[in-house]
Design a protein around this motif. Structure first.
Motif, mmCIF file in Angstrom:
data_model
loop_
_atom_site.group_PDB
_atom_site.id
_atom_site.type_symbol
_atom_site.label_atom_id
_atom_site.label_comp_id
_atom_site.label_asym_id
_atom_site.label_seq_id
_atom_site.Cartn_x
_atom_site.Cartn_y
_atom_site.Cartn_z
ATOM 1 N N GLN A 373 3.375 -5.008 -10.394
ATOM 2 C CA GLN A 373 2.793 -4.455 -11.606
ATOM 3 C C GLN A 373 1.731 -3.448 -11.194
ATOM 4 O O GLN A 373 0.984 -3.683 -10.241
ATOM 5 C CB GLN A 373 2.164 -5.539 -12.479
ATOM 6 C CG GLN A 373 3.169 -6.505 -13.072
ATOM 7 C CD GLN A 373 2.496 -7.549 -13.943
ATOM 8 O OE1 GLN A 373 1.435 -8.063 -13.593
ATOM 9 N NE2 GLN A 373 3.108 -7.867 -15.061
ATOM 10 N N GLY A 374 1.641 -2.325 -11.921
ATOM 11 C CA GLY A 374 0.680 -1.321 -11.493
ATOM 12 C C GLY A 374 0.423 -0.261 -12.532
ATOM 13 O O GLY A 374 0.953 -0.297 -13.644
ATOM 14 N N ALA A 375 -0.415 0.694 -12.130
ATOM 15 C CA ALA A 375 -0.820 1.757 -13.045
ATOM 16 C C ALA A 375 -1.057 3.041 -12.272
ATOM 17 O O ALA A 375 -1.539 3.025 -11.126
ATOM 18 C CB ALA A 375 -2.080 1.363 -13.811
ATOM 19 N N LEU A 376 -0.712 4.149 -12.922
ATOM 20 C CA LEU A 376 -1.040 5.482 -12.439
ATOM 21 C C LEU A 376 -2.221 5.991 -13.245
ATOM 22 O O LEU A 376 -2.329 5.731 -14.446
ATOM 23 C CB LEU A 376 0.148 6.431 -12.625
ATOM 24 C CG LEU A 376 1.472 6.065 -11.951
ATOM 25 C CD1 LEU A 376 2.594 6.926 -12.519
ATOM 26 C CD2 LEU A 376 1.358 6.268 -10.453
ATOM 27 N N GLY A 377 -3.096 6.739 -12.604
ATOM 28 C CA GLY A 377 -4.261 7.228 -13.314
ATOM 29 C C GLY A 377 -4.642 8.636 -12.933
ATOM 30 O O GLY A 377 -4.369 9.096 -11.811
ATOM 31 N N GLY A 403 -9.125 13.721 -9.814
ATOM 32 C CA GLY A 403 -8.751 12.546 -9.048
ATOM 33 C C GLY A 403 -7.459 11.946 -9.569
ATOM 34 O O GLY A 403 -7.231 11.878 -10.778
ATOM 35 N N LEU A 404 -6.603 11.499 -8.652
ATOM 36 C CA LEU A 404 -5.356 10.820 -8.979
ATOM 37 C C LEU A 404 -5.337 9.487 -8.250
ATOM 38 O O LEU A 404 -5.688 9.415 -7.069
ATOM 39 C CB LEU A 404 -4.144 11.659 -8.551
ATOM 40 C CG LEU A 404 -4.012 13.053 -9.173
ATOM 41 C CD1 LEU A 404 -2.889 13.828 -8.487
ATOM 42 C CD2 LEU A 404 -3.758 12.959 -10.669
ATOM 43 N N PHE A 405 -4.945 8.410 -8.957
ATOM 44 C CA PHE A 405 -4.951 7.111 -8.291
ATOM 45 C C PHE A 405 -3.738 6.283 -8.706
ATOM 46 O O PHE A 405 -3.123 6.494 -9.757
ATOM 47 C CB PHE A 405 -6.255 6.352 -8.567
ATOM 48 C CG PHE A 405 -6.511 6.016 -10.014
ATOM 49 C CD1 PHE A 405 -6.036 4.839 -10.584
ATOM 50 C CD2 PHE A 405 -7.257 6.871 -10.815
ATOM 51 C CE1 PHE A 405 -6.287 4.523 -11.905
ATOM 52 C CE2 PHE A 405 -7.519 6.565 -12.139
ATOM 53 C CZ PHE A 405 -7.034 5.386 -12.683
ATOM 54 N N LEU A 406 -3.405 5.330 -7.854
ATOM 55 C CA LEU A 406 -2.307 4.394 -8.063
ATOM 56 C C LEU A 406 -2.767 3.021 -7.604
ATOM 57 O O LEU A 406 -3.309 2.877 -6.501
ATOM 58 C CB LEU A 406 -1.072 4.821 -7.257
ATOM 59 C CG LEU A 406 0.078 3.810 -7.184
ATOM 60 C CD1 LEU A 406 0.729 3.628 -8.546
ATOM 61 C CD2 LEU A 406 1.108 4.248 -6.139
ATOM 62 N N ILE A 407 -2.568 2.005 -8.438
ATOM 63 C CA ILE A 407 -2.881 0.629 -8.051
ATOM 64 C C ILE A 407 -1.662 -0.250 -8.342
ATOM 65 O O ILE A 407 -0.918 -0.009 -9.296
ATOM 66 C CB ILE A 407 -4.113 0.072 -8.791
ATOM 67 C CG1 ILE A 407 -3.890 0.047 -10.298
ATOM 68 C CG2 ILE A 407 -5.354 0.863 -8.454
ATOM 69 C CD1 ILE A 407 -4.963 -0.694 -11.051
ATOM 70 N N GLU A 408 -1.451 -1.246 -7.499
ATOM 71 C CA GLU A 408 -0.325 -2.160 -7.655
ATOM 72 C C GLU A 408 -0.777 -3.575 -7.302
ATOM 73 O O GLU A 408 -1.672 -3.762 -6.468
ATOM 74 C CB GLU A 408 0.833 -1.765 -6.728
ATOM 75 C CG GLU A 408 1.447 -0.410 -7.010
ATOM 76 C CD GLU A 408 2.289 -0.397 -8.277
ATOM 77 O OE1 GLU A 408 2.726 -1.482 -8.726
ATOM 78 O OE2 GLU A 408 2.506 0.707 -8.824
ATOM 79 N N ASP A 409 -0.154 -4.564 -7.955
ATOM 80 C CA ASP A 409 -0.374 -5.941 -7.526
ATOM 81 C C ASP A 409 0.957 -6.690 -7.494
ATOM 82 O O ASP A 409 1.938 -6.302 -8.134
ATOM 83 C CB ASP A 409 -1.426 -6.647 -8.371
ATOM 84 C CG ASP A 409 -0.928 -7.103 -9.737
ATOM 85 O OD1 ASP A 409 0.282 -7.074 -9.997
ATOM 86 O OD2 ASP A 409 -1.767 -7.500 -10.559
ATOM 87 N N TYR A 410 0.959 -7.747 -6.694
ATOM 88 C CA TYR A 410 2.162 -8.554 -6.487
ATOM 89 C C TYR A 410 1.735 -10.017 -6.445
ATOM 90 O O TYR A 410 0.780 -10.375 -5.751
ATOM 91 C CB TYR A 410 2.850 -8.164 -5.179
ATOM 92 C CG TYR A 410 4.130 -8.922 -4.906
ATOM 93 C CD1 TYR A 410 5.322 -8.536 -5.496
ATOM 94 C CD2 TYR A 410 4.125 -10.023 -4.054
ATOM 95 C CE1 TYR A 410 6.506 -9.226 -5.251
ATOM 96 C CE2 TYR A 410 5.299 -10.726 -3.800
ATOM 97 C CZ TYR A 410 6.478 -10.322 -4.401
ATOM 98 O OH TYR A 410 7.641 -11.014 -4.158
ATOM 99 N N ARG A 411 2.475 -10.870 -7.180
ATOM 100 C CA ARG A 411 2.112 -12.283 -7.275
ATOM 101 C C ARG A 411 3.261 -13.144 -6.779
ATOM 102 O O ARG A 411 4.432 -12.911 -7.109
ATOM 103 C CB ARG A 411 1.781 -12.651 -8.724
ATOM 104 C CG ARG A 411 0.690 -11.783 -9.320
ATOM 105 C CD ARG A 411 0.363 -12.178 -10.733
ATOM 106 N NE ARG A 411 -0.640 -11.269 -11.293
ATOM 107 C CZ ARG A 411 -1.568 -11.629 -12.167
ATOM 108 N NH1 ARG A 411 -1.633 -12.868 -12.600
ATOM 109 N NH2 ARG A 411 -2.431 -10.746 -12.620
#
Length: 701
Positions: A373-377, A403-411
């Motif tokens: 799950q993640g988001a672009l910003g 600024g450009l960012f990407l975050i992701e997580d994994y469970r």
């Protein structure tokens, strides 16, 4: 009987407050909007009764007693937040996710233009948060969240009002807030009025320095020192002020989201503590005065005062399932027109600061892909900062950021993994004859892991590599001065500050490790952190004086910060129908430069506790904080003594005409301790308040 939140939160969350179980706070500052236990970000959340009890006239004072946080005060009108020893341009203060867009990062005497008394919640990301909010967040983020654009549909009308008085500065504060709506439309209005006088303190405003002589000459030297410092006894001169703010907002809700607008106006006038700016001009032009009488009359004209004016416009858009493969889109646009005038004792404008800026931020959350799950910003801002007048030492400068960012997580099972990256482009374009445009490219990376060892034990590991471009004042302060005869005093610090146009980005490599234990009745967390800076930008006292003014210069060298934070809360017993709880907390931070010097203006070691009894209608509490002596102060700086501060208070709730009235009382600094904050530039001439009483009432309807 229902338990009540602070004014803003009580009105915005009346239905939630009526529930018997606490509502888990959702972290608004993170794009995925997780609960606190679902992220390894070092985060502190102030909401509910904790926010009501802590809320003060400045954001620094509101947060100053929380582990890992401190206050850099500049009299009762200014309190800037300090996070793990970082302050100024390394701490980003946000209003609902976008910059406060004031001038607080430029100078220690500039107030932060957010109001904690109007907040629903305050979220503090401790440690680097550059991944989410860019270069200025390398030390941390303070996000003040209110309901100026209503986030939910509202039926009918609800509201509240608060009156409070603080005896330390004879401060009166009035707050009002209303939310109303019908169908798809919701409206919000809030207002604040505050005025105060000179701050009461124990003893002399100027610090008494130790004398090595016990004869009559020691008294003469002491009297001369007092005269030079122009000290006062029992109060700090020229520290009164007045604040007025008004906010209007509305939102339109539809099946898949909302769109909203808000406008706010802030007017904040306050004095700078006597002794902050010094009287060097008077000393060097003494021959123009005909005697002490004339000199005294000139002093009566008053000291430096700041007149702040800010108008802010916010637009917000939220949409569920905006595109195939995406769950939600959040976007905000903010325009801020800020200016403040520094008024001399004669009534003339010494310097006129202005900051006009646009900022936009968009976050697009994607659907789950292979367990991720993640988001672009995207975050972009443009602005023009100017300081005009004879005392202006920073040139007019245009700034742009993308600024450009990407975050992701994994469970998986008992583990949560997070990772992200961000790239930034910063441009600084000054109107300075001796300096050209500077461009900076920055890269920030982070990774973390959460291990839920059991239902009661959790450990968190957070690592980050963050990069920050130099700020305007670090680059361009006094850059047009070719020599000492051209340098301009920074009146706030009574010093000459020299920028450095050769500065490069500073890089921070940070690691946090936390252990958290929690049950239904108990909670304990300990965090250790280590922060290794390459090319740390530091404002150092050179030991040189020009016209009796110290010369401070920005330079770069490697630095290390490390520390520990502890916070716990235990339910001890049930007595007379109320719960007895004990909160124990503490923190310590060290900062060392590569040359062996200590980093200046760091908070001291602190340890404290809070004991409370909470019943259906009455709460009683007492609190103690013991701060150690700060003798690791950096080159050419003076140490500060330790102190022990006792506070106590009571809250009583009752029903009036079917609505709720809450009465509160707080007794602060019961021992009338002399407290000088090591984080403050004014520690030698402006201690904190002495013994005081704060009392007030809140009414909800």
């Amino acid at each position: 009987m229902k338990r009540f939140m602070p004014l803003a939160l009580a009105v915005a969350s009346a239905n939630l407050a009526a529930q018997s179980l606490p509502v888990e706070h959702v972290l608004v500052s993170a794009p995925l909007q997780k609960q606190e236990a679902e992220t390894a970000l070092p985060v502190t959340i102030l909401t509910g009764e904790d926010l009501r009890r802590s809320a003060r006239s400045t954001i620094g004072d509101t947060l100053g007693d929380i582990p890992g946080l401190a206050n850099a005060s500049f009299g009762p009108g200014v309190g800037q937040p300090v996070i793990r020893g970082q302050q100024g341009p390394r701490v980003t203060v946000l209003q609902n996710g976008t910059s406060s867009a004031d001038a607080s990062s430029v100078s220690a005497d500039h107030a932060v233009s957010v109001e904690s008394l109007l907040a629903d919640s305050i979220e503090v990301l401790r440690g680097p948060a550059t991944l989410l909010y860019g270069a200025g967040a390398i030390g941390g983020v303070v996000n003040v969240i209110d309901n100026r654009i209503p986030r939910q549909r509202v039926e009918g009308m609800s509201g509240g009002a608060e009156l409070r008085h603080d005896s330390a500065s004879d401060m009166d504060t009035a707050v009002i807030r209303m939310d109303a709506g019908s169908g798809n439309l919701a409206f919000h209005v809030d207002g604040l009025y505050r005025d105060w006088n000179n701050l009461d303190i124990p003893g002399l405003a100027a610090r008494e320095h130790d004398d090595d002589h016990d004869d009559e000459h020691a008294d003469e030297e002491h009297e001369e020192h007092e005269e030079e410092a122009e000290t006062t006894d029992g109060y700090i001169d020229n520290t009164g002020g007045r604040t007025r703010s008004l906010t209007l907002g509305s939102s339109y809700h539809f099946d898949r989201g909302l769109v909203g607008l808000a406008v706010s106006r802030l007017e904040n006038d306050y004095g700078i503590p006597a002794g902050a700016h010094g009287d060097h001009e008077e000393e060097h032009e003494g021959e123009e005065h005909e005697g002490e009488e004339e000199h005294g009359e000139e002093e009566e004209e008053g000291g430096i005062r700041l007149e702040v004016r800010q108008t802010r416009y916010d637009a917000k858009f939220e949409l569920a399932q905006p595109l195939p493969g995406f769950d939600s889109l959040r976007a905000t646009v903010t325009h801020t027109d800020y200016e403040h005038a520094e008024i001399e004792g004669s009534g003339e404008v010494g310097t006129l600061y202005s900051n006009e800026s646009w900022e936009t931020r968009a976050e697009l959350v994607h659907t789950e892909i292979g367990g991720f799950q993640g988001a672009l910003g995207l975050q972009a801002s443009v602005g023009e900062f100017s300081a005009l007048g004879e005392e202006a030492f920073i040139p007019v400068t245009d700034s742009r950021n993308l600024g450009l960012f990407l975050i992701e997580d994994y469970r998986t099972d008992n583990w949560i993994f997070e990772a992200g990256l961000r790239v930034d482009r910063d441009e600084r374009d000054p109107e300075a004859a001796t300096s050209g445009k500077r461009d900076f490219n920055s890269l920030s990376l982070s990774g973390s892991a959460i291990w839920n060892i059991s239902d009661t034990w959790q450990t968190r590991l957070y690592v980050a590599r963050s990069e920050r471009a130099p700020s305007i004042e670090e680059l361009f302060s006094n850059v047009d001065g070719t020599g000492p005869e051209d340098w301009i005093e920074h009146a706030a610090t009574a010093a000459i500050e020299l920028g450095n146009t050769d500065l490069d980005t500073e890089v921070s490599r940070n690691i946090d490790l936390s252990l958290h234990w929690h049950t239904d009745k108990h909670d304990f967390e300990v965090t250790v952190f280590y922060n290794d800076f390459a090319d740390y930008i530091n404002l150092m006292n050179t030991g040189i004086e020009v016209d009796e003014l110290p010369v401070l210069a920005y330079n770069q060298e490697d630095a290390r910060f490390y520390g520990v934070e502890v916070n716990s809360d235990f339910t001890l017993a049930t007595i007379a129908g109320g719960q007895v709880r004990l909160n124990v907390f503490g923190d310590s931070v060290r900062g060392e430069l590569d040359n062996g010097d200590d980093v200046p203006r760091l908070p001291p070691r602190r340890i404290g506790g809070r004991l409370s009894w909470s019943g259906d209608a009455l709460d009683l509490w007492t609190r103690v904080v013991d701060a150690g002596k700060q003798d690791r102060v950096g080159a050419n700086e003076e140490p500060t003594e330790g102190y022990t501060r006792w506070d106590a208070g009571a809250d009583y709730r009752l029903s009036v005409g079917g609505n709720e009235l809450s009465l509160f009382l707080a007794l602060r600094n019961l021992g009338d301790e002399e407290i000088r904050l090591s984080t403050s530039f004014l520690r030698d001439v402006a201690p904190e308040a002495g013994r005081s009483v704060e009392a007030g009432l809140r009414y909800y309807f």
